[in-house]
Scaffold this motif. Structure first.
Motif, PDB file in Angstrom:
ATOM      1  N   LYS A 209       0.813  -1.209   0.000  1.00 15.73           N
ATOM      2  CA  LYS A 209       0.000   0.000   0.000  1.00 15.73           C
ATOM      3  C   LYS A 209       0.848   1.261   0.000  1.00 15.73           C
ATOM      4  CE  LYS A 209      -4.146  -1.885   2.180  1.00 15.73           C
ATOM      5  NZ  LYS A 209      -5.149  -1.702   3.269  1.00 15.73           N
ATOM      6  N   HIS A 210       2.168   1.120   0.215  1.00 16.02           N
ATOM      7  CA  HIS A 210       3.062   2.268   0.281  1.00 16.02           C
ATOM      8  C   HIS A 210       4.012   2.266  -0.907  1.00 16.02           C
ATOM      9  CE1 HIS A 210       2.468   2.661   4.933  1.00 16.02           C
ATOM     10  NE2 HIS A 210       1.409   3.021   4.229  1.00 16.02           N
ATOM     11  N   SER A 211       4.538   3.433  -1.228  1.00 17.96           N
ATOM     12  CA  SER A 211       5.430   3.577  -2.377  1.00 17.96           C
ATOM     13  C   SER A 211       6.795   2.969  -2.090  1.00 17.96           C
ATOM     14  CB  SER A 211       5.586   5.050  -2.729  1.00 17.96           C
ATOM     15  OG  SER A 211       6.215   5.754  -1.672  1.00 17.96           O
ATOM     16  N   PHE A 212       7.500   2.606  -3.162  1.00 13.45           N
ATOM     17  CA  PHE A 212       8.854   2.073  -3.014  1.00 13.45           C
ATOM     18  C   PHE A 212       9.913   3.095  -3.417  1.00 13.45           C
ATOM     19  CE2 PHE A 212       7.777   1.104  -7.408  1.00 13.45           C
ATOM     20  CZ  PHE A 212       8.942   1.380  -8.099  1.00 13.45           C
ATOM     21  N   GLN A 213       9.481   4.221  -4.009  1.00 16.26           N
ATOM     22  CA  GLN A 213      10.432   5.252  -4.418  1.00 16.26           C
ATOM     23  C   GLN A 213       9.742   6.609  -4.405  1.00 16.26           C
ATOM     24  OE1 GLN A 213      12.315   4.507  -8.191  1.00 16.26           O
ATOM     25  NE2 GLN A 213      13.747   6.184  -8.014  1.00 16.26           N
ATOM     26  N   SER A 214      10.469   7.646  -4.006  1.00 15.82           N
ATOM     27  CA  SER A 214       9.902   8.996  -3.935  1.00 15.82           C
ATOM     28  C   SER A 214      10.861  10.009  -4.533  1.00 15.82           C
ATOM     29  CB  SER A 214       9.598   9.390  -2.483  1.00 15.82           C
ATOM     30  OG  SER A 214       8.603   8.576  -1.932  1.00 15.82           O
ATOM     31  N   PHE A 215      10.302  11.068  -5.098  1.00 11.90           N
ATOM     32  CA  PHE A 215      11.052  12.229  -5.556  1.00 11.90           C
ATOM     33  C   PHE A 215      10.437  13.441  -4.862  1.00 11.90           C
ATOM     34  CE2 PHE A 215      10.702   9.092  -8.897  1.00 11.90           C
ATOM     35  CZ  PHE A 215      12.016   8.890  -9.299  1.00 11.90           C
ATOM     36  N   THR A 216      11.254  14.311  -4.353  1.00 14.53           N
ATOM     37  CA  THR A 216      10.732  15.475  -3.629  1.00 14.53           C
ATOM     38  C   THR A 216      11.397  16.756  -4.111  1.00 14.53           C
ATOM     39  OG1 THR A 216      12.360  15.238  -1.846  1.00 14.53           O
ATOM     40  CG2 THR A 216      10.241  14.118  -1.560  1.00 14.53           C
ATOM     41  N   ASP A 217      10.689  17.870  -3.928  1.00 16.18           N
ATOM     42  CA  ASP A 217      11.227  19.194  -4.220  1.00 16.18           C
ATOM     43  C   ASP A 217      10.545  20.184  -3.289  1.00 16.18           C
ATOM     44  OD1 ASP A 217      12.566  21.372  -5.593  1.00 16.18           O
ATOM     45  OD2 ASP A 217      12.686  20.033  -7.328  1.00 16.18           O
ATOM     46  N   ASN A 218      10.765  21.466  -3.509  1.00 17.43           N
ATOM     47  CA  ASN A 218      10.251  22.473  -2.579  1.00 17.43           C
ATOM     48  C   ASN A 218       8.991  23.157  -3.088  1.00 17.43           C
ATOM     49  OD1 ASN A 218      11.345  23.925  -4.646  1.00 17.43           O
ATOM     50  ND2 ASN A 218      12.653  25.235  -3.384  1.00 17.43           N
ATOM     51  N   PHE A 219       8.211  22.474  -3.929  1.00 16.79           N
ATOM     52  CA  PHE A 219       6.967  23.034  -4.452  1.00 16.79           C
ATOM     53  C   PHE A 219       5.942  21.920  -4.614  1.00 16.79           C
ATOM     54  CE2 PHE A 219       9.562  21.816  -8.038  1.00 16.79           C
ATOM     55  CZ  PHE A 219       8.681  21.120  -8.852  1.00 16.79           C
ATOM     56  N   ALA A 220       4.687  22.292  -4.735  1.00 14.80           N
ATOM     57  CA  ALA A 220       3.617  21.316  -4.961  1.00 14.80           C
ATOM     58  C   ALA A 220       3.642  20.867  -6.417  1.00 14.80           C
ATOM     59  CB  ALA A 220       2.268  21.939  -4.624  1.00 14.80           C
ATOM     60  N   TYR A 221       3.620  19.552  -6.625  1.00 14.55           N
ATOM     61  CA  TYR A 221       3.546  19.001  -7.981  1.00 14.55           C
ATOM     62  C   TYR A 221       2.096  18.990  -8.451  1.00 14.55           C
ATOM     63  CZ  TYR A 221       8.348  17.246  -7.561  1.00 14.55           C
ATOM     64  OH  TYR A 221       9.705  17.140  -7.408  1.00 14.55           O
ATOM     65  N   ARG A 222       1.906  19.210  -9.758  1.00 10.50           N
ATOM     66  CA  ARG A 222       0.571  19.207 -10.343  1.00 10.50           C
ATOM     67  C   ARG A 222       0.416  18.210 -11.486  1.00 10.50           C
ATOM     68  NH1 ARG A 222      -2.126  21.572  -6.304  1.00 10.50           N
ATOM     69  NH2 ARG A 222      -1.035  23.445  -5.602  1.00 10.50           N
ATOM     70  N   THR A 223       1.509  17.724 -12.038  1.00  8.36           N
ATOM     71  CA  THR A 223       1.412  16.892 -13.238  1.00  8.36           C
ATOM     72  C   THR A 223       2.638  16.019 -13.402  1.00  8.36           C
ATOM     73  OG1 THR A 223       1.238  16.955 -15.669  1.00  8.36           O
ATOM     74  CG2 THR A 223       2.345  18.806 -14.605  1.00  8.36           C
ATOM     75  N   ILE A 224       2.423  14.802 -13.886  1.00  9.42           N
ATOM     76  CA  ILE A 224       3.509  13.884 -14.221  1.00  9.42           C
ATOM     77  C   ILE A 224       3.141  13.126 -15.490  1.00  9.42           C
ATOM     78  CG2 ILE A 224       4.648  13.468 -12.001  1.00  9.42           C
ATOM     79  CD1 ILE A 224       2.708  11.161 -11.554  1.00  9.42           C
ATOM     80  N   ALA A 225       4.150  12.729 -16.266  1.00 12.55           N
ATOM     81  CA  ALA A 225       3.933  11.940 -17.477  1.00 12.55           C
ATOM     82  C   ALA A 225       5.153  11.074 -17.712  1.00 12.55           C
ATOM     83  CB  ALA A 225       3.687  12.849 -18.682  1.00 12.55           C
ATOM     84  N   PHE A 226       4.950   9.799 -18.023  1.00 15.55           N
ATOM     85  CA  PHE A 226       6.053   8.893 -18.325  1.00 15.55           C
ATOM     86  C   PHE A 226       6.457   8.997 -19.788  1.00 15.55           C
ATOM     87  CE2 PHE A 226       4.942   6.335 -14.514  1.00 15.55           C
ATOM     88  CZ  PHE A 226       6.226   6.123 -14.013  1.00 15.55           C
ATOM     89  N   HIS A 227       7.771   8.943 -20.037  1.00  9.75           N
ATOM     90  CA  HIS A 227       8.279   8.719 -21.379  1.00  9.75           C
ATOM     91  C   HIS A 227       7.827   7.329 -21.813  1.00  9.75           C
ATOM     92  CE1 HIS A 227      11.213   7.710 -24.529  1.00  9.75           C
ATOM     93  NE2 HIS A 227      11.354   9.012 -24.695  1.00  9.75           N
ATOM     94  N   PRO A 228       7.537   7.099 -23.095  1.00 10.23           N
ATOM     95  CA  PRO A 228       7.076   5.773 -23.536  1.00 10.23           C
ATOM     96  C   PRO A 228       8.005   4.629 -23.161  1.00 10.23           C
ATOM     97  CG  PRO A 228       6.711   7.379 -25.261  1.00 10.23           C
ATOM     98  CD  PRO A 228       7.501   8.078 -24.196  1.00 10.23           C
ATOM     99  N   SER A 229       9.290   4.904 -22.977  1.00 12.67           N
ATOM    100  CA  SER A 229      10.223   3.860 -22.550  1.00 12.67           C
ATOM    101  C   SER A 229      10.086   3.537 -21.077  1.00 12.67           C
ATOM    102  CB  SER A 229      11.667   4.296 -22.830  1.00 12.67           C
ATOM    103  OG  SER A 229      12.047   5.351 -21.944  1.00 12.67           O
ATOM    104  N   GLY A 230       9.490   4.455 -20.315  1.00 13.26           N
ATOM    105  CA  GLY A 230       9.398   4.279 -18.876  1.00 13.26           C
ATOM    106  C   GLY A 230      10.627   4.699 -18.113  1.00 13.26           C
ATOM    107  N   ASP A 231      11.652   5.175 -18.807  1.00 12.43           N
ATOM    108  CA  ASP A 231      12.909   5.530 -18.141  1.00 12.43           C
ATOM    109  C   ASP A 231      12.882   6.922 -17.523  1.00 12.43           C
ATOM    110  OD1 ASP A 231      14.010   3.099 -18.883  1.00 12.43           O
ATOM    111  OD2 ASP A 231      14.794   3.883 -20.778  1.00 12.43           O
ATOM    112  N   TYR A 232      11.983   7.791 -18.004  1.00 14.26           N
ATOM    113  CA  TYR A 232      11.956   9.178 -17.526  1.00 14.26           C
ATOM    114  C   TYR A 232      10.520   9.608 -17.236  1.00 14.26           C
ATOM    115  CZ  TYR A 232      16.728   9.373 -19.319  1.00 14.26           C
ATOM    116  OH  TYR A 232      18.051   9.118 -19.547  1.00 14.26           O
TER     117      TYR A 232
END
Length: 430
Positions: A209-232
């Motif tokens: 139920k919990h994540s295995f990896q996190s990315f953090t910064d000093n602002f609220a995120y609003r959007t994410i999109a995977f590259h078709p390869s899944g690498d980025y």
């Protein structure tokens, strides 16, 4: 010289990833254990694509074919910079000049097949690449994973617990979930939040139920999109830069300003990021009123559409499947279709009230329809993608619709609302 023969491990890994993409993660893991070929969440799911290419080669097609119907004017402009452009989806796609004379498409009669509720406003949703799963997010900081095959079962509302459409609820954020994206291999779900984090969840884990990896910064995120390869992942939020994350290393990069007038960074917050189907281009929209196109390899800005919505904030951007067109949504209550290569405005869709910073328009699975939320009617409106004619309004929610997500494979979509509900819509004949 012939290409070298694929190794046993390469072939088995393709099979494992394809099985997982079809929803057979447990079977995939069992085969991986038996063959001693490691199964990793960052592997690419390419077997179906390679099979398709092989079939095309055997038929000696002699031309590239697309993956779906495409809005297709006769002009085929390339990016002015000459960077990696996208080719048209198929010769059989929609021709704007002909469709307006031939009449509009017949819009399906959408009905609600399933409803689930969060404990606070439902804020975002996403379909997996194969259309088998839906993820939803909420202001209550939770995520739900829904199996589409169980949604259309008439007994879904009263079925045994293990048979219900919601197959997992995920927790790990501390604030509103603002964006979701499935990894192309179907094994990982990414979510971003106002808690300044992006989290990755392993969907192959039986009870995780919990994540295995996190990315953090000093602002609220609003959007994410995977590259078709899944690498980025391309991500953005309450900062003016688009960030690119390496999924394996966790390292972050800023997309760079290009050269020439208008090819600078955004000056306002990022409202949405997206990739073309091939990953050669990245799109971003911003509260500064612009849409930007970035080269997916160099990361440099190659085109800016200024004043895309008469100076009002642009709340979303999405590419057509061929990558030749970009669909933008703005607080001028208009949805606009742009030709990526020239920056030319192709079509404007009117008749919906768009009033929130996260509202977005989407293409239907075959790109014959454009759909968007209507804040005034608490409804989803559908336009003929070619003619721009408003065809239908689908209203069931009691309060404002915050998000819609279209299935990539069937005429179906999800709607999220401040009434805390998520609804699955599709025609009765599907």
């Amino acid at each position: 010289m012939d290409a070298p023969e694929a190794t046993r491990e390469e072939i088995i890994r393709l099979i494992l990833c394809q099985l997982s993409a079809y929803g057979f993660a447990n079977l995939s893991q069992a085969i991986a254990t038996h063959t001693k070929v490691p199964m990793t969440t960052d592997s690419n799911s390419r077997l179906a694509e390679l099979v398709k290419l092989g079939q095309q080669s055997e038929r000696q097609a002699g031309r590239r074919t697309g993956t779906g119907a495409e809005i297709e004017p006769k002009a085929d402009a390339q990016l002015a910079t000459g960077s990696s452009g996208e080719t048209a989806g198929s010769e059989g796609g929609i021709d704007l000049s002909r469709r307006s004379q031939a009449g509009t498409v017949r819009v399906p009669h959408f009905q609600v097949w399933y409803k689930t509720r969060h404990k606070d406003s439902a804020t975002t949703a996403a379909f997996s690449r194969d259309g088998r799963y839906i993820a939803t997010g909420s202001a209550d900081a939770s995520l739900k994973l829904i199996e589409v095959d169980k949604v259309r079962d008439p007994s879904a509302g009263s079925a045994r617990r293990e048979d219900k459409p919601v197959i997992r609820t995920l927790y790990h954020h501390e604030a509103e979930v603002t964006g979701l994206a499935f990894h192309p291999n179907g094994l990982v779900l990414a979510s971003c939040s106002a808690d300044h984090s992006i989290k990755l969840f392993d969907l192959s884990a039986a009870y995780g139920k919990h994540s295995f990896q996190s990315f953090t910064d000093n602002f609220a995120y609003r959007t994410i999109a995977f590259h078709p390869s899944g690498d980025y992942m391309a991500a953005g939020g309450d900062a003016p830069e688009v960030r690119l994350y390496n999924v394996h290393t966790g390292k972050a990069y800023l997309l760079a300003a290009g050269s020439g007038a208008g090819l600078a960074q955004h000056t306002g917050s990022i409202t949405q990021t997206c990739y073309t189907h091939s990953g050669s281009l990245i799109g971003s929209s911003s509260s500064d009123g612009t849409v930007k196109i970035w080269d997916g390899v160099s990361g440099r800005c190659v085109r800016t559409v200024d004043q895309a919505h008469d100076g009002r904030a642009v709340t979303a951007v999405a590419f057509s499947r061929s990558g030749k067109y970009a669909l933008s949504t703005g607080l001028d209550s208009c949805v606009r279709l742009w030709e990526v290569g020239s920056g030319r405005l192709v079509q404007t869709y009117r008749g919906a009230s768009l009033s929130a910073a996260n509202e977005q328009a989407v293409f239907s699975h075959d790109e014959t329809l454009v759909m968007a939320p209507d804040a005034r009617a608490n409804a989803v409106v559908a336009w003929d993608a070619a003619s721009g004619e408003l065809l239908a309004k689908c209203a069931e929610h009691r309060q404002r619709i915050t998000w819609i997500a279209a299935s990539p494979t069937t005429p179906a979509f999800m709607s999220c609302s401040t009434d805390e509900c998520v609804r699955y819509w599709s025609p009765s004949s599907v």
